[in-house]
Write an enzyme that holds these catalytic residues in place. Structure first.
Site, PDB file in Angstrom:
ATOM      1  N   GLU B 223       0.817  -1.230   0.000  1.00  0.00           N
ATOM      2  CA  GLU B 223       0.000   0.000   0.000  1.00  0.00           C
ATOM      3  C   GLU B 223       0.842   1.269   0.000  1.00  0.00           C
ATOM      4  OE1 GLU B 223      -0.632  -2.490   2.217  1.00  0.00           O
ATOM      5  OE2 GLU B 223      -2.590  -3.243   1.602  1.00  0.00           O
ATOM      6  N   HIS B 292     -10.697  -4.309  10.625  1.00  0.00           N
ATOM      7  CA  HIS B 292     -11.320  -4.122   9.314  1.00  0.00           C
ATOM      8  C   HIS B 292     -12.583  -3.264   9.396  1.00  0.00           C
ATOM      9  CE1 HIS B 292      -8.564  -7.191   7.925  1.00  0.00           C
ATOM     10  NE2 HIS B 292      -9.015  -7.064   6.705  1.00  0.00           N
TER      11      HIS B 292
END
Lengths: 328, 490
Positions: B223, B292
């Protein structure tokens, strides 16, 4: 096969002048810092001039550059006007970034100089993005990405080298190994101090260069750039160099001895190159004197320009936070 | 005795899927663990195993059926020796008690076409399944309709008479990207699983096939790297769309979003532009626990130099994503996994672009102002319906863009109602609601008849357990309570 650098008289003078310009420019910056006309962080490149001067010789105006917060040398060697740089150092409106960036954030879009990045390692993926954009737009440009050996410990060094090889992007990694990341000696930071070996872990080819020898750096950079263009592959240069001065202006240098610094000064890139030129009668003493006078005049002009520069009016404080919205 | 085989859920947020094919026929003997059928969603194919031993007595849903709601009985398994014909007369026993409720609900009339059904709380599994059952019993028609009177969920920018088409937010986002990629060759998509996998949440489905691997770029799980690559590419003249599989992973890359993308135009004195979109699902999905389920609305909307958009429906998602891609600034585009599968009306216009920085009055009212965005709008609109039953007319504002925030629309409403409740799924401290409350007290203090209240996610990491997760998220009931509190009604 190593392609030799062509050293005619003009080129020799040019290399020496480019290094002395950086040295004198920064010496003036220290004076201005002590006079409190420059504030904040000031990271001097003193001792490392051969790296940026040598690499920049191999680049064309179409190529791109991303550097670190120690980027005065890269900006000057790239040909950014010393007047605009000095004004930027002093936070003036006539600075290269209207005084908004300062010492660590020089930008010059016309010269494809994309900063000036003060996050260690931050410039690596950005440089790769510039290289990707050039490749996608079918430009043959190469991006030169300068970073210190301390950046190698950041995750994005590894992320960037992997992607560079995976996507075969035209990027020259220039690792300026000055042996200390701030006060951390390279042996205390690295399990493996061979940076070319680290790059080879991502199958990125590379070599070590004596970063105190401007001709060696130029030669290596020229060959690297040719190779990047012809083989469509990234390349890695580890330039061994040394920072003569403190990390920034707030560094008592408790981590290294005066003797060590003195020993390196004797191997300094300007001293070494100039001594060699003189010993071999490749340059006349009066040429050096004239060159130094010219540079000092240039720098005095830059200071005068910066001193005369205005400040951004308060009404401009919020300008350039965002671009005006494109009409829908 | 017979046992029903129920349509399983492939993921926590799946509400319906396709019964692809039967691998056993009526009359076949089955053992526990035998694969008897295959089901598909837009994301995956899954095998259905028999739980009990016996005979596949009856197939209730034939192979190839689309839109089968989760927990719908799809087959009946009879005990060995039991007559297959008998099964029709026997009431099948469901494996759990929950489905009785679902079946009863399934008989209830479906909402009229065009009317927005109140959305249930994510993680509230039973309710969500109930809703799925309702939808499956009377699948919403999907023909092109005409918006004669703009419905509350449609943007005011859409002129009356515009032809409308029903689509999911997922499809709307994909169409927005595809249209902009056709229009501008400098637009490209980069991220994890965006190409060959067709998108971890299928938002980029089909883009690889149309635009090729040079413009739909798969990355490794890197990322920090690919976010920085996107920013560098934007500096050098392209318009990247960086997809984060979820915004939870953008924390790995936040240095480039904030330090590189947001600040460079300013630091360079206006020289270096960064036209980039960072997009992906943000906030809680369902039952995926703390790492998450984080909402980054407050984080990114604090940063000067960024534009932050968080749409609540397909139409806004499409119009605003197209605007974001054309914008010369870095845009953080916060989507929501729960909303991806929700269908709403989108104008069938060749080039539908919405203005950034404009809120939308989703429901007009005079008694209290409810301000929210993204999935928070489901609580706000549901609460408004409940309040209406008690004679309270709430005005519901959908911010759509968090930065720059359309303060004027909020203030105009509060000047009319004198009361305000802000709603978000994110954490309370230093949140978007806190910002709204600040602006209201600063600009409409003299008009307020009560302090501004907020309904937010609770001050805790997201728990996995369903009961705790439900408690950690806001609810329509909390919004109703807060609205009554600012109205001094009990």
């Amino acid at each position: 096969m190593t392609k030799k650098v062509y050293l005619d008289h003009a080129h020799l003078l040019h290399l020496l002048k480019a290094m002395i310009r950086i040295r004198h420019f920064e010496a003036k910056c220290v004076e201005l810092y002590q006079a409190q006309k420059i504030l904040g962080f000031l990271h001097l490149y003193d001792g490392e001039e051969a790296v940026s001067v040598g690499v920049m010789e191999a680049l064309t105006p179409e190529d791109a550059i991303i550097a670190t917060y120690r980027e005065h040398g890269q900006a000057l060697a790239r040909g950014v006007d010393p007047k605009c740089l000095m004004a930027e150092m002093m936070g003036k409106l006539n600075g290269c970034c209207r005084g908004r960036g300062g010492s660590m954030h020089f930008f010059d879009r016309k010269r494809r100089f994309y900063g000036g990045n003060a996050i260690v390692g931050g410039g690596l993926p950005l440089a790769l993005g510039v290289a990707l954009a050039d490749k996608m737009q079918r430009r043959s440009a190469v991006t030169a990405c300068f970073f210190g050996e301390g950046a190698v410990d950041e995750g994005e060094f590894h992320e960037t080298l992997n992607l560079a090889k995976l996507w075969r992007l035209p990027i020259l990694f220039v690792c300026e190994n000055n042996l200390y990341s701030m006060g951390m000696a390279v042996e205390r930071a690295e399990a493996d101090i061979d940076f070319v070996h680290k790059a080879s872990g991502y199958r990125v080819a590379g070599e070590k260069v004596d970063g105190m020898d401007v001709v060696a750096v130029e030669s290596a950079a020229r060959n690297a750039i040719d190779r990047i263009r012809s083989e469509n592959d990234p390349y890695f240069l580890e330039c061994r160099t040394y920072r003569f001065r403190a990390h920034s202006m707030f560094d008592a240098q408790l981590y290294r001895s005066k003797e060590e610094v003195e020993a390196w000064r004797k191997k300094g890139p300007i001293l070494r190159f100039q001594t060699w030129l003189e010993a071999n009668r490749l340059i006349k003493p009066e040429e050096i004197a004239a060159m130094e006078k010219e540079i000092d005049f240039e720098i005095a002009e830059a200071v005068a320009y910066a001193e005369a520069g205005g400040l951004e009016p308060i009404s401009e404080l919020e300008r350039f936070v965002t671009m005006d919205e494109v009409p829908a | 005795m017979t046992v029903n085989v129920l349509m399983p859920a492939l993921s926590p947020t799946m509400e319906q899927g396709k019964l692809a094919k039967w691998l056993k026929s009526e009359g076949d003997a089955v053992k526990a663990g035998d694969v008897i059928a295959e089901i598909e969603t837009d994301k995956a194919t899954m095998e259905v195993e028999a739980v009990d031993e016996g005979v596949l007595a009856r197939i209730l849903v034939p192979g190839g059926t689309e839109n089968v709601a989760v927990n719908t009985p799809i087959a009946v398994i009879a005990e060995e020796g039991e007559s297959v014909a008998d099964t029709a007369d026997h009431a099948p026993i469901n494996r759990t008690g929950e489905e009785d409720k679902a079946e009863k609900q399934a008989e209830a009339p479906a909402p009229a076409p065009g009317q927005t059904a109140p959305q249930e709380q994510p993680g509230e599994a039973n309710k969500a399944q109930t809703k799925a059952a309702v939808e499956a019993a009377a699948p919403a028609p999907k023909p092109t309709s005409v918006a004669e009177q703009p419905s509350p969920t449609i943007a005011p920018e859409i002129p009356p008479g515009t032809a409308m088409v029903s689509m999911t937010m997922r499809e709307a986002l994909r169409d927005a990207m595809a249209e902009e990629m056709r229009r501008d060759p400098t637009v490209f998509v980069i991220g994890e699983e965006v190409a060959e996998y067709q998108g971890a949440y299928k938002v980029t489905q089909g883009l690889l096939q149309e635009f090729g691997s040079k413009r739909v770029v798969d990355t490794p799980i890197t990322e920090y790297g690919f976010a920085g690559v996107g920013v560098g590419a934007a500096f050098a003249g392209l318009r990247p769309i960086v997809e984060f599989m979820t915004f939870n992973f953008s924390m790995q890359a936040i240095d480039h979003i904030v330090n590189s993308a947001a600040k460079t135009l300013y630091m360079s004195g206006g020289q270096i532009r960064c036209p980039i979109v960072f997009r992906g699902p943000n906030g809680a999905a369902a039952r995926v626990a703390a790492q998450h389920s984080q909402d980054y609305s407050a984080w990114y909307s604090q940063v000067p130099g960024l534009i932050v958009i968080s749409p609540s429906n397909a139409s806004d998602a499409k119009g605003l994503l197209k605007a974001a891609i054309r914008n010369d600034n870095p845009v953080v585009f916060l989507e929501n996994e729960i909303l991806y599968g929700k269908t709403s009306e989108v104008p069938a216009l060749e080039d539908f672009v919405l203005p950034i920085g404009k809120a939308r009055i989703a429901r007009p009212g005079k008694d209290v102002t409810l301000v929210s965005f993204s999935i928070g709008m489901t609580y706000a609109l549901h609460a408004a319906e409940e309040l209406a039953k008690e004679g309270i007319e709430a005005e519901v504002i959908d911010l759509r863009t968090l930065r720059p925030m359309d303060t004027a629309t909020i203030i105009d409403s509060v000047k009319k109602t004198g009361r305000c409740v802000a709603i978000e799924e994110g954490w309370p401290q230093s949140g978007v609601c806190a910002e709204i409350a600040m602006r209201v007290q600063q600009e409409a203090f003299d008009y307020l008849d009560a302090p501004v209240l907020r309904v937010t996610g609770k001050d805790t990491p997201m728990p996995y357990a369903a009961n705790l997760e439900k408690l950690a998220l806001p609810s329509a009931a909390e919004v109703v309570t807060a609205a009554k509190a600012v109205l001094y009604r009990s």
